[in-house]
Motif scaffolding. Structure first.
Motif, PDB file in Angstrom:
ATOM      1  N   ASP A  23       4.584   3.272  10.964  1.00 46.67           N
ATOM      2  CA  ASP A  23       3.491   3.605  10.067  1.00 46.67           C
ATOM      3  C   ASP A  23       3.034   5.036  10.193  1.00 46.67           C
ATOM      4  OD1 ASP A  23       1.752   1.938   8.111  1.00 46.67           O
ATOM      5  OD2 ASP A  23       0.470   3.459   9.010  1.00 46.67           O
ATOM      6  N   HIS A  58      -7.221  -1.436   4.497  1.00 48.62           N
ATOM      7  CA  HIS A  58      -6.425  -0.457   5.261  1.00 48.62           C
ATOM      8  C   HIS A  58      -6.594   0.958   4.704  1.00 48.62           C
ATOM      9  CE1 HIS A  58      -3.069   1.123   7.540  1.00 48.62           C
ATOM     10  NE2 HIS A  58      -2.307   1.284   6.476  1.00 48.62           N
ATOM     11  N   HIS A  62       0.841  -1.212   0.000  1.00 47.18           N
ATOM     12  CA  HIS A  62       0.000   0.000   0.000  1.00 47.18           C
ATOM     13  C   HIS A  62       0.866   1.248   0.000  1.00 47.18           C
ATOM     14  CE1 HIS A  62       0.789  -0.503   4.318  1.00 47.18           C
ATOM     15  NE2 HIS A  62       0.403   0.742   4.520  1.00 47.18           N
ATOM     16  N   ASP A  83      -0.445  -3.740   6.271  1.00 42.80           N
ATOM     17  CA  ASP A  83      -1.284  -3.188   7.334  1.00 42.80           C
ATOM     18  C   ASP A  83      -2.729  -3.526   6.989  1.00 42.80           C
ATOM     19  OD1 ASP A  83       0.907  -2.041   8.577  1.00 42.80           O
ATOM     20  OD2 ASP A  83       0.690  -0.130   7.524  1.00 42.80           O
ATOM     21  N   HIS A 141       6.011   1.846   3.615  1.00 43.92           N
ATOM     22  CA  HIS A 141       5.890   0.608   2.833  1.00 43.92           C
ATOM     23  C   HIS A 141       6.221   0.842   1.357  1.00 43.92           C
ATOM     24  CE1 HIS A 141       3.842  -1.857   5.982  1.00 43.92           C
ATOM     25  NE2 HIS A 141       3.637  -0.648   6.465  1.00 43.92           N
ATOM     26  N   HIS A 170       1.353   3.939   1.931  1.00 47.92           N
ATOM     27  CA  HIS A 170       1.980   4.670   3.040  1.00 47.92           C
ATOM     28  C   HIS A 170       3.500   4.669   2.872  1.00 47.92           C
ATOM     29  CE1 HIS A 170      -1.725   4.388   5.853  1.00 47.92           C
ATOM     30  NE2 HIS A 170      -1.607   5.599   5.339  1.00 47.92           N
TER      31      HIS A 170
HETATM   32 ZN   LIG Z   1      -0.140   1.741   6.454  1.00 48.89          ZN
END
Ligand SMILES: [Zn+2]
Length: 336
Positions: free
Chosen positions: A333, A94, A36, A115, A41, A38
């Protein structure tokens, strides 16, 4: 084959030796599979990236079109062969585009969930349980103290405060990708139809959500150039929490300081941050969600990463499951 022969921890991140790829690597590699958008990541600079179309779009918005050498979009549920290893993306619930990645080889299935959360979220596809032998779970809120109430109840709290203090602005801290748009959508679902004022840092991502059919209603820039203090009386203003100490935050009339995060369960944490109206809205699973998910996957072995690994490992052992902390570095995160 042992699970650790299929996926193992390397300094750059989770690595698959037979498939020769990394999942969410923290430094540039030849082939990266990304769960994803973020920033901890999804990083820029990989030679090739395989991710959902939404995640690729979000990376391009954040890092520029040239964030990777080449890109390939993974459709949810589609099996892709990488050097004889099958990989398949499944929704993680998420943020928009977030996916778990199932890795299959020689009859062994490992699911790297990235996540995830199980609470309903109108801004992204719901988490899908993928049966597997080994389940890799996050542990951001893996302590029994973390129990997230329904997000709708927290939004109702915000709207009650808006009704109670019509002369004050409500300054809601929310992470720019995912949380902010979820708060906007939840406000709309609760019947709030006035413009929502947003910090410039979340404009591009919010526009992208709207372009993907997630209706966030009328969004207006919360900028001093376009408004005076009085314009923001009674307004809901959403900005990244990091901007609350900035000059930007001081332009609003007598603001009620609010913050949407799973951490708001900890009263002390809200107090220390000067948060007057804590909203417990999380894009990560709480203790019950993590435990239920682990059981539902049917996995006999659990690898626990980023967060409170020890408590969840202990819980797994008490449930008769093999479990270990997976010490991956570099994950903090941004979307809690
Ligand atoms: Zn995340």
């Amino acid at each position: 084959m042992r699970p650790s022969d299929l996926l193992c921890s390397r300094p750059q991140g989770l690595y698959c030796p037979p498939g020769d790829f990394f999942i969410d690597p923290v430094s540039p590699v030849d082939r990266a599979l990304i769960t994803h958008g973020h920033s901890d990541h999804a990083r820029s600079g990989h030679r090739s990236v395989l991710a959902t179309q939404e995640t690729l779009d979000i990376m391009a918005l954040r890092y520029g079109e040239d964030f990777a050498g080449t890109t390939q979009a993974a459709r949810l549920g589609e099996t892709i062969n990488l050097n004889g290893v099958s990989v398949c993306f499944h929704p993680a619930g998420h943020v928009l585009g977030s996916a778990q990645i199932a890795v299959r080889y020689n009859g062994l299935t490992i699911v790297a969930s990235g996540d995830y959360k199980r609470q309903p979220d109108p801004t992204c596809a719901a988490f899908e349980v993928v049966p597997c032998d080994v389940f890799i779970t996050e542990a951001t809120f893996a302590l029994p103290v973390f129990r997230h109430p329904p997000a709708e109840d927290e939004i109702a709290k915000l709207l009650r405060s808006v009704g109670q203090f019509p002369e004050r602005s409500h300054l809601v801290g929310a992470y720019a990708l995912g949380k902010a748009q979820r708060v906007m959508r939840l406000l709309r679902d609760a019947g709030y139809d006035r413009p929502i004022y947003i910090h410039g840092a979340m404009a591009k991502i919010s526009d992208y959500y709207q372009s993907q059919g997630i209706d966030l209603g009328q969004l207006e820039p919360a900028t001093v150039e376009t408004g005076t203090k009085a314009d923001f009386a009674g307004a809901v203003v959403i900005g990244p929490p990091s901007t609350f100490a900035d000059r930007w935050a001081r332009r609003f009339p007598d603001p009620v300081s609010s913050f949407a995060s799973g951490w708001m369960r900890i009263r002390q944490r809200a107090k220390q941050g000067g948060v007057e109206l804590p909203l417990i809205i999380s894009d990560h699973g709480d203790w019950d969600e993590l435990a239920a998910t682990i059981k539902e996957t049917g996995a006999r072995e659990i690898w626990v990463t980023h967060g409170r690994e020890e408590a969840l490992v202990r819980w797994c052992e008490l449930e008769g499951l093999t479990a270990k902390p997976l010490h991956l570095i570099g994950y903090e995160d941004e979307g809690q």
